[in-house]
Design a protein around this motif. Structure first.
Motif: not given
Length: 105
Positions: A41-67
């Protein structure tokens, strides 16, 4: 399983995500309540951080991407299982049956 014991604030500093984002992930069930956070889960959080910070993915789309990622990983495991089963069956069958087919375009 490696377990990191830390507060939500310490986790926010470690993975580079704001506390409200982490709290939302806990509420959605993507990470288990703090202070026991498995390394996966720690690694999953780092993936989420990369999605938000590096790729500027909206937080609403993160749930879909992780699923979608979890489903893709499950499909890859299923494909590997089916390939192993096929190899096992072929090892005992040793008879390959070829079927002639015509291809039409």
């Amino acid at each position: 399983m490696l377990v990191r014991r830390m507060s939500l604030e310490e986790l926010a500093l470690a993975v580079g995500l704001p506390v409200p984002v982490l709290q939302r992930l806990v509420d959605l069930g993507y990470i288990h309540p703090i202070p026991q956070l498995p390394a996966a889960e720690f690694d999953e959080l780092r993936r989420i951080r990369r999605l938000i910070n590096d790729l500027e993915v909206p937080s609403d789309a993160i749930d879909l991407i992780l699923h979608m990622r979890r489903r893709m990983l499950a499909m890859q495991r299923e494909i590997a299982r089916l390939r192993a089963e096929l190899a096992y069956r072929r090892a005992f069958d040793r008879v390959t049956t070829w079927v002639d087919a015509d291809w039409y375009e």
